[in-house]
Design a protein around this motif. Structure first.
Motif, PDB file in Angstrom:
ATOM      1  N   ILE A 287       0.841  -1.197   0.000  1.00 22.87           N
ATOM      2  CA  ILE A 287       0.000   0.000   0.000  1.00 22.87           C
ATOM      3  C   ILE A 287       0.876   1.248   0.000  1.00 22.87           C
ATOM      4  O   ILE A 287       1.802   1.375   0.809  1.00 22.87           O
ATOM      5  CB  ILE A 287      -0.955   0.044   1.208  1.00 22.87           C
ATOM      6  N   LEU A 288       0.577   2.169  -0.907  1.00 24.68           N
ATOM      7  CA  LEU A 288       1.230   3.479  -0.971  1.00 24.68           C
ATOM      8  C   LEU A 288       0.327   4.506  -0.303  1.00 24.68           C
ATOM      9  O   LEU A 288      -0.879   4.550  -0.571  1.00 24.68           O
ATOM     10  CB  LEU A 288       1.454   3.879  -2.430  1.00 24.68           C
ATOM     11  N   TYR A 289       0.905   5.347   0.547  1.00 28.32           N
ATOM     12  CA  TYR A 289       0.143   6.397   1.229  1.00 28.32           C
ATOM     13  C   TYR A 289       0.612   7.751   0.711  1.00 28.32           C
ATOM     14  O   TYR A 289       1.799   8.082   0.780  1.00 28.32           O
ATOM     15  CB  TYR A 289       0.327   6.294   2.738  1.00 28.32           C
ATOM     16  N   ALA A 290      -0.335   8.536   0.195  1.00 28.13           N
ATOM     17  CA  ALA A 290      -0.018   9.815  -0.432  1.00 28.13           C
ATOM     18  C   ALA A 290      -0.731  10.946   0.300  1.00 28.13           C
ATOM     19  O   ALA A 290      -1.965  10.952   0.386  1.00 28.13           O
ATOM     20  CB  ALA A 290      -0.447   9.810  -1.898  1.00 28.13           C
ATOM     21  N   PRO A 291       0.012  11.916   0.837  1.00 27.47           N
ATOM     22  CA  PRO A 291      -0.600  13.115   1.420  1.00 27.47           C
ATOM     23  C   PRO A 291      -0.774  14.162   0.327  1.00 27.47           C
ATOM     24  O   PRO A 291       0.189  14.526  -0.348  1.00 27.47           O
ATOM     25  CB  PRO A 291       0.454  13.553   2.447  1.00 27.47           C
ATOM     26  N   LEU A 292      -1.980  14.647   0.130  1.00 29.23           N
ATOM     27  CA  LEU A 292      -2.243  15.516  -1.015  1.00 29.23           C
ATOM     28  C   LEU A 292      -2.426  16.980  -0.623  1.00 29.23           C
ATOM     29  O   LEU A 292      -2.856  17.308   0.482  1.00 29.23           O
ATOM     30  CB  LEU A 292      -3.480  15.033  -1.772  1.00 29.23           C
ATOM     31  N   GLY A 293      -2.103  17.841  -1.583  1.00 28.44           N
ATOM     32  CA  GLY A 293      -2.219  19.276  -1.411  1.00 28.44           C
ATOM     33  C   GLY A 293      -3.617  19.783  -1.706  1.00 28.44           C
ATOM     34  O   GLY A 293      -4.534  19.033  -2.060  1.00 28.44           O
ATOM     35  N   PHE A 310      -9.663  14.769  -4.543  1.00 28.54           N
ATOM     36  CA  PHE A 310      -9.030  14.223  -3.367  1.00 28.54           C
ATOM     37  C   PHE A 310      -8.105  15.257  -2.730  1.00 28.54           C
ATOM     38  O   PHE A 310      -7.076  14.900  -2.132  1.00 28.54           O
ATOM     39  CB  PHE A 310      -8.253  12.969  -3.738  1.00 28.54           C
ATOM     40  N   ALA A 311      -8.459  16.526  -2.861  1.00 30.00           N
ATOM     41  CA  ALA A 311      -7.668  17.578  -2.232  1.00 30.00           C
ATOM     42  C   ALA A 311      -7.621  17.363  -0.721  1.00 30.00           C
ATOM     43  O   ALA A 311      -8.610  16.951  -0.109  1.00 30.00           O
ATOM     44  CB  ALA A 311      -8.258  18.946  -2.557  1.00 30.00           C
ATOM     45  N   ASP A 339      -2.794  22.294   2.733  1.00 24.96           N
ATOM     46  CA  ASP A 339      -2.353  21.048   2.140  1.00 24.96           C
ATOM     47  C   ASP A 339      -1.583  20.212   3.151  1.00 24.96           C
ATOM     48  O   ASP A 339      -0.978  20.734   4.082  1.00 24.96           O
ATOM     49  CB  ASP A 339      -1.495  21.298   0.899  1.00 24.96           C
ATOM     50  N   LEU A 340      -1.606  18.900   2.966  1.00 28.46           N
ATOM     51  CA  LEU A 340      -0.877  18.022   3.885  1.00 28.46           C
ATOM     52  C   LEU A 340       0.611  18.156   3.618  1.00 28.46           C
ATOM     53  O   LEU A 340       1.069  17.923   2.505  1.00 28.46           O
ATOM     54  CB  LEU A 340      -1.348  16.574   3.714  1.00 28.46           C
ATOM     55  N   PRO A 341       1.395  18.541   4.634  1.00 27.64           N
ATOM     56  CA  PRO A 341       2.759  18.985   4.390  1.00 27.64           C
ATOM     57  C   PRO A 341       3.824  17.903   4.401  1.00 27.64           C
ATOM     58  O   PRO A 341       4.978  18.182   4.066  1.00 27.64           O
ATOM     59  CB  PRO A 341       3.000  19.954   5.544  1.00 27.64           C
ATOM     60  N   ILE A 356      -2.366  -2.620  16.457  1.00 22.39           N
ATOM     61  CA  ILE A 356      -2.974  -2.111  15.224  1.00 22.39           C
ATOM     62  C   ILE A 356      -1.907  -1.472  14.343  1.00 22.39           C
ATOM     63  O   ILE A 356      -1.098  -0.664  14.809  1.00 22.39           O
ATOM     64  CB  ILE A 356      -4.060  -1.055  15.538  1.00 22.39           C
ATOM     65  N   LYS A 357      -1.904  -1.828  13.059  1.00 22.14           N
ATOM     66  CA  LYS A 357      -1.057  -1.140  12.088  1.00 22.14           C
ATOM     67  C   LYS A 357      -1.731   0.192  11.775  1.00 22.14           C
ATOM     68  O   LYS A 357      -2.854   0.220  11.265  1.00 22.14           O
ATOM     69  CB  LYS A 357      -0.890  -1.975  10.814  1.00 22.14           C
ATOM     70  N   ALA A 358      -1.053   1.284  12.084  1.00 20.30           N
ATOM     71  CA  ALA A 358      -1.665   2.603  12.014  1.00 20.30           C
ATOM     72  C   ALA A 358      -0.798   3.559  11.206  1.00 20.30           C
ATOM     73  O   ALA A 358       0.334   3.231  10.810  1.00 20.30           O
ATOM     74  CB  ALA A 358      -1.883   3.155  13.419  1.00 20.30           C
ATOM     75  N   LEU A 359      -1.348   4.733  10.963  1.00 19.78           N
ATOM     76  CA  LEU A 359      -0.556   5.839  10.423  1.00 19.78           C
ATOM     77  C   LEU A 359      -0.919   7.107  11.175  1.00 19.78           C
ATOM     78  O   LEU A 359      -2.065   7.295  11.599  1.00 19.78           O
ATOM     79  CB  LEU A 359      -0.736   6.003   8.915  1.00 19.78           C
ATOM     80  N   ALA A 360       0.085   7.962  11.350  1.00 19.89           N
ATOM     81  CA  ALA A 360      -0.116   9.252  12.016  1.00 19.89           C
ATOM     82  C   ALA A 360       0.192  10.350  11.008  1.00 19.89           C
ATOM     83  O   ALA A 360       1.306  10.413  10.487  1.00 19.89           O
ATOM     84  CB  ALA A 360       0.786   9.373  13.227  1.00 19.89           C
ATOM     85  N   GLN A 361      -0.789  11.194  10.714  1.00 22.25           N
ATOM     86  CA  GLN A 361      -0.626  12.267   9.747  1.00 22.25           C
ATOM     87  C   GLN A 361      -0.588  13.614  10.446  1.00 22.25           C
ATOM     88  O   GLN A 361      -1.568  14.048  11.060  1.00 22.25           O
ATOM     89  CB  GLN A 361      -1.762  12.264   8.722  1.00 22.25           C
ATOM     90  N   VAL A 362       0.555  14.278  10.367  1.00 23.96           N
ATOM     91  CA  VAL A 362       0.720  15.623  10.907  1.00 23.96           C
ATOM     92  C   VAL A 362       0.165  16.623   9.897  1.00 23.96           C
ATOM     93  O   VAL A 362       0.289  16.445   8.681  1.00 23.96           O
ATOM     94  CB  VAL A 362       2.213  15.898  11.177  1.00 23.96           C
ATOM     95  N   THR A 363      -0.446  17.708  10.384  1.00 24.94           N
ATOM     96  CA  THR A 363      -1.071  18.691   9.498  1.00 24.94           C
ATOM     97  C   THR A 363      -0.605  20.106   9.825  1.00 24.94           C
ATOM     98  O   THR A 363      -0.088  20.381  10.911  1.00 24.94           O
ATOM     99  CB  THR A 363      -2.608  18.651   9.626  1.00 24.94           C
ATOM    100  N   LYS A 364      -0.831  21.014   8.895  1.00 21.05           N
ATOM    101  CA  LYS A 364      -0.495  22.421   9.103  1.00 21.05           C
ATOM    102  C   LYS A 364      -1.341  23.051  10.202  1.00 21.05           C
ATOM    103  O   LYS A 364      -0.907  23.988  10.867  1.00 21.05           O
ATOM    104  CB  LYS A 364      -0.692  23.210   7.805  1.00 21.05           C
ATOM    105  N   THR A 365      -2.565  22.573  10.369  1.00 15.47           N
ATOM    106  CA  THR A 365      -3.439  23.133  11.400  1.00 15.47           C
ATOM    107  C   THR A 365      -2.975  22.754  12.804  1.00 15.47           C
ATOM    108  O   THR A 365      -3.443  23.328  13.787  1.00 15.47           O
ATOM    109  CB  THR A 365      -4.881  22.642  11.224  1.00 15.47           C
TER     110      THR A 365
END
Length: 727
Positions: A287-293, A310-311, A339-341, A356-365
């Motif tokens: 699986i590829l994980y893409a953070p989008l702008g 998918f913005a 946008d996801l940085p 659990i296999k997880a992901l943590a997404q940091v954001t500008k907010t």
């Protein structure tokens, strides 16, 4: 030392795949804490830094432990490499995180030369200069954050470095530094082609390295953020031939999921929605994980009403085929440039006794979203909450936004009089006089002509440096900015509806960075007197090709650029041209610049801290510690407690219990105790380290290397890579 020498011997003879279990046994017997310890869910070998940010999971983590809390104070410079022979171009930067394979370090210079060094000495092995290898007249200073490596598992094909220079993706022989001419057209492919737009009229570059999966290189892109921007397709190319293997349309086309979240046929004109910051990859799951702008134009979306998938999404794609597995949108109908940085950190957490296999997404907010990486479901509740709806004419903000219950935000998100600077009563009063003229409060207040406070600012909160994650504990370490910016919008036409061609082109293409007064701000230069500094041909070339943060405007003719220059210098005449606004933009409004909210001395107009480093236990969502990151010595000398500074670039984490990070405006490189946040070691660098460090082993010795490119926040530029080790 016995452990280090045993592991070095195994790696030197490339026998790790045969001795994997022996390595684990050695670590256990000698008391090491590696990723293969009993109960670990992460069998990845973290002993070398072979991918952007360490490994495909974007962990920024190294299992090396030769450098410890007890001896880190003994670190010394091991070697220095000047990638531009001590002649860094003015205002240039290096944001590259180098990779290290088989004793060779690969990195990028400010002018995007690719180099290979002996990782133990810093001596040059080879240098590839794309400007000398092509007929192109110009090489811009646009950012390049790293390279990718592919090695044929069967040993039949040449191992190669894949890296981008502007809109070209190159394949370079990893041993010789020569172009592999069987890849694409004589060694490169043009990323501007195949996007459904005229490649001669769009700006596209790859500022972050692609993800290598099997025999493919999967690429994202940086595109313009104004009207006419290219779409940010995600594409996979064959690493041998350069031929496209699959494409994912980030702005859906008819019949594709998400098409109904845009106006009809929006894919024909809308742009952005691009994976500019790179990817994370779960190789085991494929699986590829893409953070989008965000979608373009960033701050006014009257022509793209809807949620705009998918913005601003985290995408999970089948890495083999590019097919969508799931998505999670962090901002609906973004009109704040949120946008996801950075790529998400792939981690393992425990909740209610379950692993659990997880992901943590940091954001500008400043939010950190924790999701199940297989299903995309939030692991802490996320609530859709209402936000203000008063907006510019024609705009329709989405009525709700997703807010996670845990962890709490990395930074302050609400602006008030109480948050203003406390450096002096005079500064506080001046800040209040400015603040009360704007729209301010919490998150997601729509842009306005009055001016809207963006807090945290356009660069975050979390930003492109991303976070480090311990694969053994699920603890996240992330630096953050606590800066406020003011977004002011302006109508693109005057009351008569008639403006000069030059002014119209300037408002469409230039004002958002250089401002209405043409003086720029921060890292963006003033245009005053530009005609006296450079010949017209140099100006035209820079505008068309881009430079530094500025994208290229290939769609502008030399005549258009001359008209813009006439407007800048006051030579244009609206009466002679009678050009209507509709000729210039789909948008009726543009922003007047990227303007930090500062006091009269250039300090942030909000009270400290202005930059922090944080440790978050993602199993529970609770903070373990938060400390200031960076120091302004002139304020410390006045008795003001450490403020932290605006910061760029991320941390690297080691099994020795250390966090290494530059990032801060004071041009220092520091080692923090990962358990307490205490600074254990620091040193002054030749220029600011606005890049994430790499950690590796060569000839039995552990090194930390960081690019010292400077060039941000008004600091001097540099060209050095500096490596540290124990003597």
């Amino acid at each position: 030392m016995i452990k280090t020498h045993i592991l070095a011997l195994i790696q030197k003879h490339e026998m790790m795949k045969y001795f994997f279990f022996l390595k684990c046994l050695v670590w256990l017997v000698l008391g090491g804490l590696s990723s293969c310890q009993p109960g670990s869910q992460n069998p990845t070998d973290y002993s070398q830094w072979t991918y952007f940010r360490g490994k495909p999971d974007n962990s920024h983590y190294s299992s090396l432990s030769q450098i410890t809390k007890a001896n880190v104070s003994q670190l010394k410079i091991a070697w220095v490499y000047h990638s531009e022979n001590n002649q860094a171009p003015a205002s240039s930067q290096i944001q590259c995180t180098p990779i290290i394979l088989e004793g060779i370090l690969y990195g990028i210079s400010p002018t995007k030369k690719l180099f290979a060094l002996d990782a133990s000495t810093g001596k040059k092995v080879w240098l590839f200069d794309p400007k000398l290898d092509s007929d192109d007249e110009y090489t811009s200073l646009a950012i390049n954050r790293g390279v990718s490596y592919w090695k044929d598992p069967n040993g039949k094909e040449t191992a190669r470095i894949l890296y981008a220079r502007d809109n070209f993706l190159y394949a370079i022989d990893a041993k010789s530094g020569k172009v592999i001419e069987t890849f694409g057209q004589k060694g490169r492919i043009n990323l501007a082609e195949g996007l459904g737009r005229n490649p001669e009229e769009i700006f596209i570059a790859a500022t972050s390295p692609g993800a290598v999966y099997k025999d493919m290189i999967i690429m994202g892109s940086r595109v313009s953020e104004s009207d006419g921007a290219a779409p940010g397709f995600i594409r996979a190319f064959d690493v041998r031939t350069g031929k496209q293997r699959w494409v994912f349309h980030t702005i859906p086309q008819p019949g594709e999921y998400g098409y109904e979240t845009w106006p009809k046929d929006a894919y024909k004109y809308a742009g952005g929605v691009n994976a500019w910051s790179g990817f994370s990859l779960d190789e085991e799951e494929g699986i590829l994980y893409a953070p989008l702008g965000s979608a373009s134009f960033d701050f006014y979306g009257a022509n793209r009403k809807g949620t705009n998938l998918f913005a601003n999404c985290i995408l999970a794609l089948d890495a083999e085929t590019g097919k969508l597995k799931w998505h999670f949108q962090t901002v609906h109908h973004d009109i704040w440039d949120r946008d996801l940085p950075c790529p998400p950190n792939l981690i393992t957490v425990k909740q209610n006794g379950k692993t659990i296999k997880a992901l943590a997404q940091v954001t500008k907010t400043g939010f950190v979203f924790l999701l199940d990486r297989i299903t995309g479901e939030p692991l802490f509740p996320v609530e859709e909450k209402p936000f203000p709806q008063k907006a510019l004419p024609g705009e329709e903000p989405w009525p709700t936004q997703p807010i996670p219950s845990k962890p709490k935000p990395l930074v302050r998100q609400t602006m008030s009089k109480d948050e203003l600077t406390n450096l002096s009563p005079e500064k506080n009063k001046a800040a209040w006089d400015r603040l009360r003229t704007t729209r301010y409060g919490g998150l997601f207040i729509p842009p306005s002509e009055q001016g809207t406070v963006i807090f945290p600012g356009f660069d975050g909160g979390g930003e492109w440096g991303g976070a480090a994650a311990d694969p053994n504990t699920g603890i996240l370490y992330v630096n953050a900015n606590e800066m406020a910016w003011i977004l002011e919008m302006v109508k693109i036409q005057d009351e008569s509806g008639v403006i000069s061609m030059g002014k119209g082109l300037y408002l469409k293409n230039c004002v958002s960075c250089h401002g209405l007064d043409k003086k720029g701000s921060g890292d963006i230069p003033s245009l005053e007197g530009i005609q006296d500094k450079y010949p017209f041909e140099t100006i035209a070339q820079t505008v068309k090709q881009g430079k530094g943060r500025m994208p290229g405007f290939k769609q502008l003719s030399h005549g258009n650029i001359r008209q813009i220059l006439d407007f800048i210098t006051g030579k244009d005449n609206p009466a002679d041209q009678q050009a209507k606004t509709v000729s210039y933009a789909q948008s009726a409004y543009v922003n007047t610049g990227y303007n930090r909210f500062l006091d009269d001395e250039g300090y942030p107009a909000v009270r400290p801290p202005w930059g922090t480093l944080n440790a978050i236990d993602m199993n529970t969502g609770e903070y373990l510690w938060t400390v200031p990151l960076g120091e302004l010595e002139e304020l410390t000398k006045k008795g003001i407690p450490q403020t932290g500074t605006e910061n760029y670039g991320g941390p690297a984490l080691t099994a020795g219990g250390l966090i290494f990070i530059g990032a801060s405006k004071d041009e220092k490189f520091r080692a923090f105790d990962k358990d307490t946040g205490k600074v254990l070691w620091e040193t002054k660098l030749p220029a600011g380290a606005y890049a994430t460090p790499s950690v590796y082993e060569a000839n039995g010795k552990q090194y930390i290397v960081v690019a010292c490119g400077g060039g941000k926040m008004g600091t001097k530029s540099g060209d050095a890579y500096v490596a540290f080790s124990l003597k």
